[in-house]
Scaffold this active site. Structure first.
Site, short mmCIF file in Angstrom:
data_model
loop_
_atom_site.label_atom_id
_atom_site.label_comp_id
_atom_site.label_asym_id
_atom_site.label_seq_id
_atom_site.Cartn_x
_atom_site.Cartn_y
_atom_site.Cartn_z
N SER A 35 82.06 119.43 42.87
CA SER A 35 80.77 118.74 42.74
C SER A 35 79.64 119.74 42.55
O SER A 35 78.76 119.52 41.72
CB SER A 35 80.47 117.94 44.02
OG SER A 35 80.75 116.59 43.83
N THR A 95 81.27 103.97 38.33
CA THR A 95 82.37 103.45 39.15
C THR A 95 83.57 103.11 38.25
O THR A 95 83.44 102.99 37.02
CB THR A 95 81.96 102.17 39.91
OG1 THR A 95 81.72 101.15 38.93
CG2 THR A 95 80.71 102.37 40.75
N THR A 141 73.44 114.69 45.13
CA THR A 141 74.22 115.86 45.55
C THR A 141 73.34 117.11 45.49
O THR A 141 72.65 117.35 44.49
CB THR A 141 75.45 116.04 44.61
OG1 THR A 141 76.24 114.84 44.71
CG2 THR A 141 76.29 117.24 45.00
N ARG A 162 110.92 118.00 56.61
CA ARG A 162 110.87 117.00 57.69
C ARG A 162 112.25 116.30 57.79
O ARG A 162 112.72 115.68 56.81
CB ARG A 162 109.78 115.97 57.38
CG ARG A 162 109.73 114.79 58.32
CD ARG A 162 109.14 115.16 59.65
NE ARG A 162 109.07 114.01 60.55
CZ ARG A 162 108.89 114.12 61.85
NH1 ARG A 162 108.78 115.31 62.42
NH2 ARG A 162 108.84 113.03 62.60
N GLY A 201 68.64 113.81 39.67
CA GLY A 201 68.25 112.54 40.27
C GLY A 201 68.17 111.41 39.25
O GLY A 201 67.19 111.30 38.52
N GLU A 226 79.41 109.04 39.18
CA GLU A 226 79.59 109.30 37.74
C GLU A 226 80.12 108.07 37.01
O GLU A 226 80.89 108.18 36.06
CB GLU A 226 80.57 110.47 37.52
CG GLU A 226 80.10 111.78 38.08
CD GLU A 226 79.05 112.44 37.22
OE1 GLU A 226 78.67 111.84 36.20
OE2 GLU A 226 78.61 113.53 37.58
N PHE A 255 77.43 94.02 29.91
CA PHE A 255 76.19 94.40 30.60
C PHE A 255 74.97 93.61 30.11
O PHE A 255 73.90 93.75 30.65
CB PHE A 255 75.92 95.90 30.41
CG PHE A 255 77.07 96.77 30.85
CD1 PHE A 255 77.49 96.78 32.18
CD2 PHE A 255 77.75 97.57 29.94
CE1 PHE A 255 78.55 97.56 32.59
CE2 PHE A 255 78.81 98.36 30.35
CZ PHE A 255 79.22 98.35 31.67
#
Ligand code: TGC
Ligand code: FAD
Length: 387
Positions: free
Chosen positions: A94, A368, A167, A271, A133, A366, A386
């Site tokens: 990031s 969804t 971020t 395991r 931003g 970035e 949209f």
């Protein structure tokens, strides 16, 4: 080289230079980042002191030209860097994504020569940190509705509004802020010391814990006219930056998946239950095969996308497909790995839960998963969901 998975011999096609860049990213992550990530994840801190090292290695804005202090590498090399950073932790990728794709790229693509010469070398070296931003408290998936405004004032602009989930917002020296000027989106450079600009860190995250996420506020924040990005007009300007960052995420997700897959594979071989390694059980093998098969598909997409991008033949829809597929793949891989480790899958002695929690953000930011579904849906059907 740390363990990789190369069933289709994609990594064998790397040039000597690409291999060397890949190796250097692996070395950096293993030696300088992994020893402290568990503590940073527990404490919800990011080791910002390593950012100049990222710069020294050429990992910040690595695709941008050398004349501005960047490495000028190709898309495959850039992708491999993102893969290795995110194999470490999504927070590390990031930092590089935001700095390179969302701060340096818009300055390079939309800025004046003076802005490029001033900011790019300092950002490339990691001496300065940037943030981007776009998102607001009430406008995430739909940034075109943003309320942040810029109004002409004296010899510059007054910015008012707020940005959310940013971020590096609280550690950034400069913010690339998208605001409406006369009703049209424009990009602005807001240095951190500007009066009226404040940032507040978001606390209590269970995902991307080792990453700084902030809210930015602008209260009659005056910036001189030289701080507008002269060519950064319209929603397509920030969206073009997102294309660069989403490309990096498509590679980064492979790194995260490789980390959880290898951990689960190794665990299954050691395991013992019912007197034999759990790797011998068909249901465990089936999960490992699905993981390896899905990672291979993601690698093929990423390698081909790099080629298309280097040839200038890519379309944002291809990037949406790769981001959507590869992040979803990494999340499913992390969930299967968690299942194979069972109780051990939930503790931070292993990296799996950390990756699983991080990916819950990566599938949201970035664009969804749903937004990328609808971008692809619009491309296939010719009808926008949209409008
Ligand atoms: P729409 O009408 O579709 O597009 C407006 C204009 O933009 C063009 N365009 C693009 N250009 C370049 N690259 C792209 N990827 C582009 N996508 C679209 C488009 O052709 C059009 O151009 P023009 O010339 O006609 O003006 O716009 P819309 O308002 O309908 O929105 C479409 C939608 C929903 C797909 C878009 O808004 C979107 O992608 N929403 C998701 C928002 C998002 O991804 N936000 C991310 C914020 S940053 C972040 O999360 C950083 S995390 C960083 C980290 O820590 O790694
Ligand atoms: P919303 O848009 O409110 O969506 C809510 C739900 O509705 C989602 O499931 C979504 O898929 C769905 N949905 C929305 N619209 C539609 C539709 N038309 N059809 C179907 N479903 C729909 N942003 C920045 O600008 N800069 C950053 O640096 C940054 N960093 C981030 C870091 C973190 C840790 C996080 C969590 C987020 C960050 N973001 C950043 C913000 C991120 O990009 C947004 O969270 C994302 O775009 C989604 O917006 P939202 O959270 O407001 O969700």
């Amino acid at each position: 080289m740390s363990t990789t998975l190369d069933l289709y011999k994609m990594y064998e096609t790397l040039s000597a230079e690409e291999r060397q860049i890949w190796q250097s990213a692996q070395n950096f992550v293993e030696k300088e980042f992994m020893p402290s990530i568990k503590e940073h994840h527990r404490n919800a801190t990011f080791p910002a002191e390593i950012i100049p090292t990222l710069g020294k290695l050429g990992f910040l804005g690595s695709q941008l030209p050398e004349e501005y202090g960047c490495a000028g590498v190709n898309n495959r090399s850039y992708g491999l860097i993102m893969q290795e950073l995110e194999r470490g932790d999504s927070s590390l990728r990031s930092v590089a994504s935001v700095q390179g794709a969302l701060v340096m790229y818009p300055i390079w693509r939309y800025g004046s020569e003076e802005q490029k010469k001033h900011w790019l070398p300092q950002l490339a070296s990691g001496q300065k940190i940037g943030c981007f931003g776009l998102t607001e408290p009430d406008f995430g998936s739909n940034p075109s509705g943003m309320l942040t405004t810029a109004k002409p004032h004296k010899d510059g602009y007054l910015i008012n509004g707020s940005k959310m989930w940013i971020t590096n917002g609280s550690i950034a020296d400069v913010a690339v802020v998208w605001a409406k000027l006369d009703g049209k989106i424009h990009g602005f450079l807001v240095p951190k010391e500007t009066p009226g600009f404040t940032s507040t860190e978001v606390k209590g995250k269970f995902s991307l814990r080792a990453s700084v996420t902030s809210e930015l506020s602008f209260d009659d924040c005056f910036i001189p006219k030289n701080n507008i990005l002269p060519e950064g007009r319209g929603l397509k300007a920030p969206l073009s930056c997102l294309s660069q960052a989403r490309y990096g995420i498509a590679w980064g997700a492979i790194g995260s998946a490789l980390a959880t897959y290898h951990c689960a594979l190794e665990y299954s071989q050691t395991r013992i239950q019912f007197g034999k390694p759990i790797a011998s059980f068909q249901l465990i093998q089936q999960q490992l095969v699905t993981m390896a098969s899905d990672i291979t598909h993601a690698q093929l997409l990423a390698f081909r996308l790099a080629e298309l991008k280097d040839n200038g033949e890519f379309h944002p829809v291809m990037i949406s497909l790769a981001k959507r597929n590869n992040v979803s793949m990494a999340l499913n891989t992390a969930r299967s790995a968690r299942n194979i480790l069972a109780a051990n899958g939930i503790v931070d002695e292993y990296p799996i839960m950390r990756h699983l929690m991080n990916l819950e953000t990566v599938i949201t930011y970035e664009g969804t998963h749903e937004i990328h579904t609808l971008i692809l849906g619009q491309h296939l059907t010719g009808v926008s969901a949209f409008e």
